[in-house]
Scaffold this motif. Structure first.
Motif, PDB file in Angstrom:
ATOM      1  N   LEU A 140       0.847  -1.194   0.000  1.00  0.00           N
ATOM      2  CA  LEU A 140       0.000   0.000   0.000  1.00  0.00           C
ATOM      3  C   LEU A 140       0.882   1.243   0.000  1.00  0.00           C
ATOM      4  O   LEU A 140       2.104   1.172   0.189  1.00  0.00           O
ATOM      5  CB  LEU A 140      -0.912  -0.007   1.226  1.00  0.00           C
ATOM      6  CG  LEU A 140      -1.836  -1.224   1.399  1.00  0.00           C
ATOM      7  CD1 LEU A 140      -2.627  -1.107   2.697  1.00  0.00           C
ATOM      8  CD2 LEU A 140      -2.762  -1.374   0.212  1.00  0.00           C
ATOM      9  N   THR A 141       0.272   2.376  -0.167  1.00  0.00           N
ATOM     10  CA  THR A 141       0.980   3.650  -0.117  1.00  0.00           C
ATOM     11  C   THR A 141       0.302   4.550   0.904  1.00  0.00           C
ATOM     12  O   THR A 141      -0.925   4.728   0.873  1.00  0.00           O
ATOM     13  CB  THR A 141       0.982   4.347  -1.489  1.00  0.00           C
ATOM     14  OG1 THR A 141       1.589   3.476  -2.450  1.00  0.00           O
ATOM     15  CG2 THR A 141       1.766   5.651  -1.432  1.00  0.00           C
ATOM     16  N   ASP A 152       1.499  10.032   3.015  1.00  0.00           N
ATOM     17  CA  ASP A 152       2.729  10.799   2.849  1.00  0.00           C
ATOM     18  C   ASP A 152       3.602  10.252   1.723  1.00  0.00           C
ATOM     19  O   ASP A 152       4.727  10.714   1.521  1.00  0.00           O
ATOM     20  CB  ASP A 152       3.524  10.840   4.157  1.00  0.00           C
ATOM     21  CG  ASP A 152       3.968   9.457   4.633  1.00  0.00           C
ATOM     22  OD1 ASP A 152       3.671   8.442   3.952  1.00  0.00           O
ATOM     23  OD2 ASP A 152       4.621   9.379   5.698  1.00  0.00           O
ATOM     24  N   GLY A 153       3.109   9.252   1.009  1.00  0.00           N
ATOM     25  CA  GLY A 153       3.841   8.717  -0.133  1.00  0.00           C
ATOM     26  C   GLY A 153       4.735   7.546   0.175  1.00  0.00           C
ATOM     27  O   GLY A 153       5.297   6.935  -0.747  1.00  0.00           O
ATOM     28  N   ARG A 154       4.877   7.182   1.435  1.00  0.00           N
ATOM     29  CA  ARG A 154       5.727   6.045   1.784  1.00  0.00           C
ATOM     30  C   ARG A 154       5.055   4.728   1.434  1.00  0.00           C
ATOM     31  O   ARG A 154       3.842   4.586   1.561  1.00  0.00           O
ATOM     32  CB  ARG A 154       6.070   6.049   3.272  1.00  0.00           C
ATOM     33  CG  ARG A 154       7.163   7.008   3.676  1.00  0.00           C
ATOM     34  CD  ARG A 154       7.480   6.876   5.163  1.00  0.00           C
ATOM     35  NE  ARG A 154       6.371   7.310   5.989  1.00  0.00           N
ATOM     36  CZ  ARG A 154       6.223   6.993   7.287  1.00  0.00           C
ATOM     37  NH1 ARG A 154       7.116   6.215   7.870  1.00  0.00           N
ATOM     38  NH2 ARG A 154       5.197   7.450   7.983  1.00  0.00           N
ATOM     39  N   ALA A 155       5.881   3.765   1.051  1.00  0.00           N
ATOM     40  CA  ALA A 155       5.363   2.426   0.789  1.00  0.00           C
ATOM     41  C   ALA A 155       5.092   1.723   2.115  1.00  0.00           C
ATOM     42  O   ALA A 155       5.842   1.850   3.080  1.00  0.00           O
ATOM     43  CB  ALA A 155       6.374   1.626  -0.025  1.00  0.00           C
ATOM     44  N   PHE A 156       3.995   0.991   2.152  1.00  0.00           N
ATOM     45  CA  PHE A 156       3.642   0.162   3.301  1.00  0.00           C
ATOM     46  C   PHE A 156       3.809  -1.283   2.866  1.00  0.00           C
ATOM     47  O   PHE A 156       2.922  -1.896   2.281  1.00  0.00           O
ATOM     48  CB  PHE A 156       2.205   0.447   3.737  1.00  0.00           C
ATOM     49  CG  PHE A 156       1.771  -0.307   4.966  1.00  0.00           C
ATOM     50  CD1 PHE A 156       2.294  -0.008   6.211  1.00  0.00           C
ATOM     51  CD2 PHE A 156       0.816  -1.316   4.878  1.00  0.00           C
ATOM     52  CE1 PHE A 156       1.879  -0.700   7.347  1.00  0.00           C
ATOM     53  CE2 PHE A 156       0.395  -2.006   5.997  1.00  0.00           C
ATOM     54  CZ  PHE A 156       0.940  -1.698   7.237  1.00  0.00           C
ATOM     55  N   THR A 157       5.012  -1.822   3.123  1.00  0.00           N
ATOM     56  CA  THR A 157       5.365  -3.164   2.693  1.00  0.00           C
ATOM     57  C   THR A 157       4.996  -4.173   3.768  1.00  0.00           C
ATOM     58  O   THR A 157       4.601  -3.818   4.887  1.00  0.00           O
ATOM     59  CB  THR A 157       6.870  -3.257   2.417  1.00  0.00           C
ATOM     60  OG1 THR A 157       7.572  -3.011   3.646  1.00  0.00           O
ATOM     61  CG2 THR A 157       7.307  -2.222   1.374  1.00  0.00           C
ATOM     62  N   VAL A 210      -6.123  -1.564   7.033  1.00  0.00           N
ATOM     63  CA  VAL A 210      -5.378  -2.250   5.972  1.00  0.00           C
ATOM     64  C   VAL A 210      -6.342  -2.991   5.054  1.00  0.00           C
ATOM     65  O   VAL A 210      -6.181  -2.993   3.823  1.00  0.00           O
ATOM     66  CB  VAL A 210      -4.324  -3.195   6.568  1.00  0.00           C
ATOM     67  CG1 VAL A 210      -3.723  -4.095   5.491  1.00  0.00           C
ATOM     68  CG2 VAL A 210      -3.214  -2.392   7.238  1.00  0.00           C
ATOM     69  N   ALA A 211      -7.365  -3.618   5.627  1.00  0.00           N
ATOM     70  CA  ALA A 211      -8.358  -4.310   4.807  1.00  0.00           C
ATOM     71  C   ALA A 211      -9.052  -3.346   3.842  1.00  0.00           C
ATOM     72  O   ALA A 211      -9.455  -3.734   2.740  1.00  0.00           O
ATOM     73  CB  ALA A 211      -9.386  -5.002   5.692  1.00  0.00           C
ATOM     74  N   ALA A 215      -3.072   2.687   4.615  1.00  0.00           N
ATOM     75  CA  ALA A 215      -1.809   2.322   5.265  1.00  0.00           C
ATOM     76  C   ALA A 215      -1.451   3.208   6.445  1.00  0.00           C
ATOM     77  O   ALA A 215      -0.466   2.932   7.144  1.00  0.00           O
ATOM     78  CB  ALA A 215      -0.673   2.378   4.239  1.00  0.00           C
ATOM     79  N   ASP A 216      -2.198   4.277   6.717  1.00  0.00           N
ATOM     80  CA  ASP A 216      -1.714   5.297   7.645  1.00  0.00           C
ATOM     81  C   ASP A 216      -1.626   4.819   9.093  1.00  0.00           C
ATOM     82  O   ASP A 216      -0.698   5.192   9.810  1.00  0.00           O
ATOM     83  CB  ASP A 216      -2.578   6.557   7.552  1.00  0.00           C
ATOM     84  CG  ASP A 216      -2.271   7.371   6.298  1.00  0.00           C
ATOM     85  OD1 ASP A 216      -1.286   7.021   5.600  1.00  0.00           O
ATOM     86  OD2 ASP A 216      -2.997   8.337   6.016  1.00  0.00           O
ATOM     87  N   THR A 217      -2.566   4.004   9.545  1.00  0.00           N
ATOM     88  CA  THR A 217      -2.454   3.477  10.913  1.00  0.00           C
ATOM     89  C   THR A 217      -1.223   2.586  11.041  1.00  0.00           C
ATOM     90  O   THR A 217      -0.480   2.669  12.027  1.00  0.00           O
ATOM     91  CB  THR A 217      -3.713   2.691  11.297  1.00  0.00           C
ATOM     92  OG1 THR A 217      -4.830   3.586  11.350  1.00  0.00           O
ATOM     93  CG2 THR A 217      -3.543   2.029  12.664  1.00  0.00           C
ATOM     94  N   GLY A 218      -1.002   1.750  10.049  1.00  0.00           N
ATOM     95  CA  GLY A 218       0.178   0.889  10.076  1.00  0.00           C
ATOM     96  C   GLY A 218       1.467   1.680  10.078  1.00  0.00           C
ATOM     97  O   GLY A 218       2.412   1.352  10.810  1.00  0.00           O
ATOM     98  N   LEU A 219       1.539   2.754   9.297  1.00  0.00           N
ATOM     99  CA  LEU A 219       2.740   3.586   9.280  1.00  0.00           C
ATOM    100  C   LEU A 219       2.915   4.319  10.604  1.00  0.00           C
ATOM    101  O   LEU A 219       4.035   4.492  11.078  1.00  0.00           O
ATOM    102  CB  LEU A 219       2.668   4.573   8.116  1.00  0.00           C
ATOM    103  CG  LEU A 219       2.868   3.957   6.724  1.00  0.00           C
ATOM    104  CD1 LEU A 219       2.476   4.946   5.630  1.00  0.00           C
ATOM    105  CD2 LEU A 219       4.317   3.499   6.534  1.00  0.00           C
TER     106      LEU A 219
END
Length: 510
Positions: free
Chosen positions: A311-312, A315-320, A348-349, A353-357
């Motif tokens: 995901l992205t 802020d543009g960061r990848a969420f791997t 995430v579902a 991605a923002d909570t994960g980041l």
């Protein structure tokens, strides 16, 4: 790969309120401490330093002292160690209690500055001067330095083009991973210089004995959490006659190899994730569906989905998938933080991605695009000196990875190949792993939590057995470390620190 140990993160997740020493000394009541004169180059000279304890806000005092870069060449180059102290609230102290929050790479200055009550209970604060320090290579002490913020983002969150499309575990994948880690290590060596070879736990143990001498205590009183228990155990083995009252909470097993640690932590976090899932399914707002095995499979499917299509963030960061795994394990350190996993899995579902980041940022001490500490760099630098080089046999690495997948069906397949990070490190390991004894030492409390995911309970049992004077205190509960989480544990530790009394038998707190 999961971290080798971790700091004690018992507090609720929040934007960190811990202020580095540079910020503390800017407060109105503060002044910057002066460095004492350089010692004469002898061990005794380093232990005879007189720190300039300067007010640094919130009732704390800060100081900075010299230490040898290399304890085998005490007349050579020196580094500095930064300390913070809260004087005994009750007046005349019975001694100094040194505190280490874990890591490796965690800042003791930040930890104590964020609130002494989060580290030590009130009665102990009345009786002791409480001192924390940044170990060599960490934070406000002479630090390991590797990358600027942008490059650290690329290292931690970027998707390495060389690895895209490569089969995990293949020779080509391992070559790409080694190159990625080698670039990081070479940057650390270029920016840090000779210090990079001198940040082992063995050298920190000698620093700690120097600090004991500096404060004038004939014996060391010490409270170590998580990796901090390893410092304390190695101190007891090196200086058993100088052991005062040592509490080792969230114990590591000094005899465990890197492979042992990764295996047991992987097992521990899988078990903790299952405990979260079991609890979640009792609530109407749980984002997972039961029974437990079905819910665990849903988490596994989310991980697979992110691995296939990262995901992205906004802020543009990848969420791997590696970032998602960090986001999962961060709340598992404390049962009080499990609610963050509800939000993580829901968002995430939904492709968010923002909570994960945010959770990963908490783990990496990142805020608004800036890294507030060098904990990640120091973590790697210390571990790569502390653990003998792992297997370089690629077939063995593949076998180890397969074992992790078997023992932890949800997260294990993402935990293999941890040997690659230190295999590419520019400095050779300087330590051996082995049991400790602390022969002749005074009684030492070893505290273990049965549901601890980061330092599994069996490690506490092992350490208490290894130490000739080890006294095991069990907390039947969830989360990483126990002091401050349970009245029975608190009463047992406080009585020991205040009077030296140890329980006649394991109190089996719950």
């Amino acid at each position: 790969m999961l971290g080798v140990a971790a700091l004690a993160t018992a507090a609720a997740l929040a934007v960190s309120g811990c202020a580095p020493i540079a910020a503390l000394v800017q407060q109105a009541t503060a002044r910057e401490p002066e460095l004492p004169p350089r010692p004469d180059g002898t061990v005794e000279g380093f232990g005879a330093q007189q720190p300039d304890w300067a007010p640094c806000g919130d009732g704390l005092e800060c100081a900075v002292v010299h230490a040898p870069l290399d304890w085998e060449q005490t007349s050579g180059e020196t580094i500095t160690l930064s300390l913070v102290k809260q004087e005994a609230r009750g007046g005349e102290p019975i001694g100094t209690l040194f505190v280490n929050p874990g890591g490796p790479g965690a800042s003791g200055i930040d930890y104590l500055s964020g609130g002494v009550g989060g580290a030590v209970q009130p009665d102990v604060q009345e009786a002791y001067d409480v001192v924390a320090w940044d170990p060599r290579g960490v934070g406000a002490s002479t630090p390991v330095t590797c990358l600027d913020d942008a490059a650290m983002d690329d290292y931690l969150f970027g998707v390495d083009p060389a690895e895209q499309g490569l089969e995990k575990g293949s020779d080509a994948w391992m070559d790409a991973a080694l190159a990625h880690e080698r670039d990081f290590g070479e940057a650390c060596l270029e920016q840090t210089g000779d210090l990079l070879a001198h940040v082992s736990t063995a050298e920190t143990v000698r620093d700690l004995d120097m600090l004991r001498a500096i404060v004038g205590d004939p014996q060391l009183n010490y409270l170590g959490y998580s990796y901090g228990t390893y410092i304390g155990a190695r101190y007891a083995d090196a200086y058993p006659d100088r052991v005062g009252r040592l509490v080792l909470d969230g114990a590591m097993d000094p005899s465990a190899s890197l492979a042992d640690v990764v295996r047991e932590q992987t097992r521990g976090f899988e078990t903790a994730l299952r405990a979260y899932t079991t609890d979640c399914l009792t609530r109407d707002d749980c984002p997972l569906d039961g029974p437990v095995d079905v819910a665990m499979a849903q988490i596994s499917a989310l991980l697979d989905r992110v691995e296939a299509e990262p995901l992205t963030g906004s802020d543009g960061r990848a969420f791997t998938v590696s970032t998602m795994l960090t986001a999962i394990i961060t709340p598992l350190y404390s049962q009080g933080n499990w609610g963050y996993l509800d939000e993580l899995f829901s968002t995430v579902a939904a492709g968010d991605a923002d909570t994960g980041l945010m959770l990963a940022d908490f783990y990496y001490d990142r805020q608004n695009g800036a890294y507030l500490s060098n904990s990640t760099e120091a973590f790697t630098a210390i571990n790569c000196l502390d653990y003998p080089a792992g297997s370089s046999d690629r077939d063995q690495m593949r076998a180890d990875a397969a074992e992790l997948d078997e023992i932890a069906p949800t997260i294990g397949r993402f935990q293999g190949y941890g040997d690659l990070a230190c295999a590419a490190w520019p400095e050779q390991p300087t330590s051996e792993r082995g049991p400790v004894a602390g022969a002749g030492a005074a009684p030492i409390l070893v505290v273990g939590t049965t549901g601890d995911p980061a330092t599994p309970y069996r490690w506490a049992e092992s350490l208490a057995d290894q130490l000739e004077s080890g006294v095991l205190v069990t907390y039947q509960g969830e989360g990483h470390t126990a002091y401050g989480e349970n009245d029975c544990v608190d009463d047992t530790i406080d009585a020991y620190l205040l009077t030296g009394a140890t329980p006649a038998a394991d109190p089996q707190c719950s």
